[in-house]
Design a protein around this motif. Structure first.
Motif, mmCIF file in Angstrom:
data_model
loop_
_atom_site.group_PDB
_atom_site.id
_atom_site.type_symbol
_atom_site.label_atom_id
_atom_site.label_comp_id
_atom_site.label_asym_id
_atom_site.label_seq_id
_atom_site.Cartn_x
_atom_site.Cartn_y
_atom_site.Cartn_z
ATOM 1 N N MET A 1 -14.058 48.958 -46.359
ATOM 2 C CA MET A 1 -15.261 49.554 -45.778
ATOM 3 C C MET A 1 -16.048 50.246 -46.876
ATOM 4 S SD MET A 1 -15.555 51.898 -42.341
ATOM 5 C CE MET A 1 -14.464 53.189 -42.924
ATOM 6 N N GLY A 2 -17.374 50.014 -46.940
ATOM 7 C CA GLY A 2 -18.214 50.590 -47.970
ATOM 8 C C GLY A 2 -18.321 52.093 -47.845
ATOM 9 N N ALA A 3 -18.820 52.720 -48.931
ATOM 10 C CA ALA A 3 -18.892 54.181 -48.968
ATOM 11 C C ALA A 3 -19.776 54.744 -47.864
ATOM 12 C CB ALA A 3 -19.400 54.626 -50.335
ATOM 13 N N ASP A 4 -20.842 54.011 -47.492
ATOM 14 C CA ASP A 4 -21.769 54.502 -46.481
ATOM 15 C C ASP A 4 -21.404 54.039 -45.074
ATOM 16 O OD1 ASP A 4 -23.275 55.785 -48.409
ATOM 17 O OD2 ASP A 4 -24.544 54.034 -48.760
ATOM 18 N N MET A 5 -20.370 53.227 -44.956
ATOM 19 C CA MET A 5 -19.995 52.698 -43.649
ATOM 20 C C MET A 5 -19.108 53.683 -42.896
ATOM 21 S SD MET A 5 -19.187 48.647 -43.960
ATOM 22 C CE MET A 5 -20.427 47.457 -44.434
ATOM 23 N N THR A 6 -19.126 53.543 -41.586
ATOM 24 C CA THR A 6 -18.208 54.287 -40.740
ATOM 25 C C THR A 6 -17.804 53.390 -39.588
ATOM 26 O OG1 THR A 6 -17.887 56.372 -39.548
ATOM 27 C CG2 THR A 6 -20.001 55.272 -39.248
ATOM 28 N N GLU A 7 -16.678 53.670 -38.985
ATOM 29 C CA GLU A 7 -16.265 52.908 -37.812
ATOM 30 C C GLU A 7 -16.831 53.564 -36.561
ATOM 31 O OE1 GLU A 7 -12.055 52.331 -37.585
ATOM 32 O OE2 GLU A 7 -12.056 50.788 -39.140
ATOM 33 N N ILE A 8 -17.332 52.733 -35.645
ATOM 34 C CA ILE A 8 -17.824 53.231 -34.363
ATOM 35 C C ILE A 8 -17.334 52.316 -33.250
ATOM 36 C CG2 ILE A 8 -19.880 54.306 -35.369
ATOM 37 C CD1 ILE A 8 -21.539 51.987 -34.286
ATOM 38 N N ALA A 9 -17.059 52.900 -32.093
ATOM 39 C CA ALA A 9 -16.764 52.114 -30.898
ATOM 40 C C ALA A 9 -18.087 51.732 -30.246
ATOM 41 C CB ALA A 9 -15.913 52.927 -29.932
ATOM 42 N N VAL A 10 -18.118 50.565 -29.609
ATOM 43 C CA VAL A 10 -19.373 50.041 -29.066
ATOM 44 C C VAL A 10 -19.223 49.739 -27.579
ATOM 45 C CG1 VAL A 10 -21.087 48.200 -29.217
ATOM 46 C CG2 VAL A 10 -20.041 49.101 -31.304
ATOM 47 N N PHE A 11 -20.150 50.287 -26.798
ATOM 48 C CA PHE A 11 -20.183 50.092 -25.347
ATOM 49 C C PHE A 11 -21.492 49.372 -25.014
ATOM 50 C CE2 PHE A 11 -18.965 52.503 -21.185
ATOM 51 C CZ PHE A 11 -19.190 51.366 -20.446
ATOM 52 N N PRO A 12 -21.484 48.033 -24.949
ATOM 53 C CA PRO A 12 -22.717 47.294 -24.648
ATOM 54 C C PRO A 12 -23.013 47.293 -23.150
ATOM 55 C CG PRO A 12 -20.920 45.763 -25.093
ATOM 56 C CD PRO A 12 -20.346 47.142 -25.225
ATOM 57 N N ILE A 13 -24.235 47.689 -22.805
ATOM 58 C CA ILE A 13 -24.649 47.766 -21.406
ATOM 59 C C ILE A 13 -26.007 47.081 -21.276
ATOM 60 C CG2 ILE A 13 -25.138 49.274 -19.450
ATOM 61 C CD1 ILE A 13 -23.548 51.464 -20.863
ATOM 62 N N PRO A 14 -26.115 46.035 -20.478
ATOM 63 C CA PRO A 14 -27.401 45.338 -20.347
ATOM 64 C C PRO A 14 -28.531 46.286 -19.960
ATOM 65 C CG PRO A 14 -25.658 44.098 -19.271
ATOM 66 C CD PRO A 14 -25.064 45.424 -19.644
ATOM 67 N N GLN A 15 -29.660 46.152 -20.660
ATOM 68 C CA GLN A 15 -30.899 46.880 -20.385
ATOM 69 C C GLN A 15 -30.818 48.369 -20.717
ATOM 70 O OE1 GLN A 15 -32.284 45.964 -16.403
ATOM 71 N NE2 GLN A 15 -32.497 43.801 -16.872
ATOM 72 N N CYS A 16 -29.791 48.790 -21.437
ATOM 73 C CA CYS A 16 -29.677 50.192 -21.848
ATOM 74 C C CYS A 16 -29.962 50.309 -23.342
ATOM 75 C CB CYS A 16 -28.285 50.735 -21.542
ATOM 76 S SG CYS A 16 -28.009 51.072 -19.793
ATOM 77 N N VAL A 17 -31.023 51.022 -23.674
ATOM 78 C CA VAL A 17 -31.365 51.284 -25.068
ATOM 79 C C VAL A 17 -31.348 52.792 -25.258
ATOM 80 C CG1 VAL A 17 -33.061 50.990 -26.903
ATOM 81 C CG2 VAL A 17 -32.796 49.218 -25.148
ATOM 82 N N ALA A 18 -30.500 53.260 -26.156
ATOM 83 C CA ALA A 18 -30.306 54.698 -26.352
ATOM 84 C C ALA A 18 -30.918 55.129 -27.681
ATOM 85 C CB ALA A 18 -28.818 55.022 -26.326
ATOM 86 N N PHE A 19 -31.545 56.313 -27.672
ATOM 87 C CA PHE A 19 -32.248 56.814 -28.851
ATOM 88 C C PHE A 19 -31.585 58.074 -29.395
ATOM 89 C CE2 PHE A 19 -35.335 54.156 -26.786
ATOM 90 C CZ PHE A 19 -36.096 53.620 -27.819
#
Length: 220
Positions: A1-19
């Motif tokens: 993993m690169g120096a600027d990378m981080t691990e994240i969990a992903v919860f895909p939900i149709p039509q949901c865009v979070a800011f």
């Protein structure tokens, strides 16, 4: 993993865009996502809420609540640019369902899937806005003022939104934060919202928002 990378969990939900800068409440009932929430809370792993590119597997049909609570539903491929933050558990119901919220604070580009089951984890790179010139910063401030006046005019019947917009927090909000958080009030087509999320200029986001506020399909 690169120096600027981080691990994240992903919860895909149709039509949901979070800011960034927003809080996203969720009712979590699928077994895999309840496991994901527990993992994120235990380890501090950021949780991303995001729109989807396509459906990979359909949900089982004609399920009872008990069946839904004990089986995974539809599976989706997430979009490549997401927003993630700290997952907070508010309540666990007797049947195992979870009431949570995610304090979203950073955009990420999904670079590499490192885990697919029981839930998705990606190596991801933080994505920030490009710097603005002094002229762009001045124009962005003027545009923020226009948007505030337009939002106040359109929400005159909503005591809650009027109180929010007239608060010191919103009046003094920096333009970069404002250009994200205004989309907690302004909703439109999710693909348009995703395009806004991917913009790397507060000025561009606010120009698009002003255009949206002049169109009927945009909803407050």
């Amino acid at each position: 993993m690169g120096a600027d990378m981080t691990e994240i969990a992903v919860f895909p939900i149709p039509q949901c865009v979070a800011f960034p800068g927003t809080h996203f409440p969720l009712h979590v009932f699928e077994p895999r996502y309840r496991t994901m929430v527990e993992h994120c809370i235990e380890t501090g792993l950021p949780l991303a809420i995001c729109h989807v590119e396509k459906q990979v597997r359909e949900a089982p049909k004609d399920q009872t609540l008990s069946e839904a609570l004990n089986s995974n539903q539809a599976t989706y491929r997430p979009v490549q640019l997401v927003t993630a933050g700290e997952c907070r558990l508010h309540e666990t119901l007797q049947d195992g369902r979870m009431m949570i919220s995610v304090a979203l604070d950073q955009r990420y580009r999904l670079d590499r899937e490192v885990q697919a089951l029981p839930f998705m984890i990606f190596d991801a790179t933080p994505v920030d806005d490009d710097p603005m010139s002094p002229e762009e910063a001045h124009e962005a401030q003027l545009l923020k003022d226009k948007l505030m006046h337009r939002l106040l005019a359109l929400t005159a019947d909503s005591v809650e939104i009027q109180a929010t917009l007239n608060s010191d927090t919103w009046i003094q909000k920096p333009v970069d934060a404002f250009s994200f958080e205004l989309f907690s009030l302004l909703q439109t087509d999710p693909d348009i919202m995703q395009n806004l999320l991917e913009m790397r200029s507060p000025l561009a986001r606010m120009k698009t928002a002003l255009d949206l506020l002049s169109e009927v399909p945009a909803q407050l």
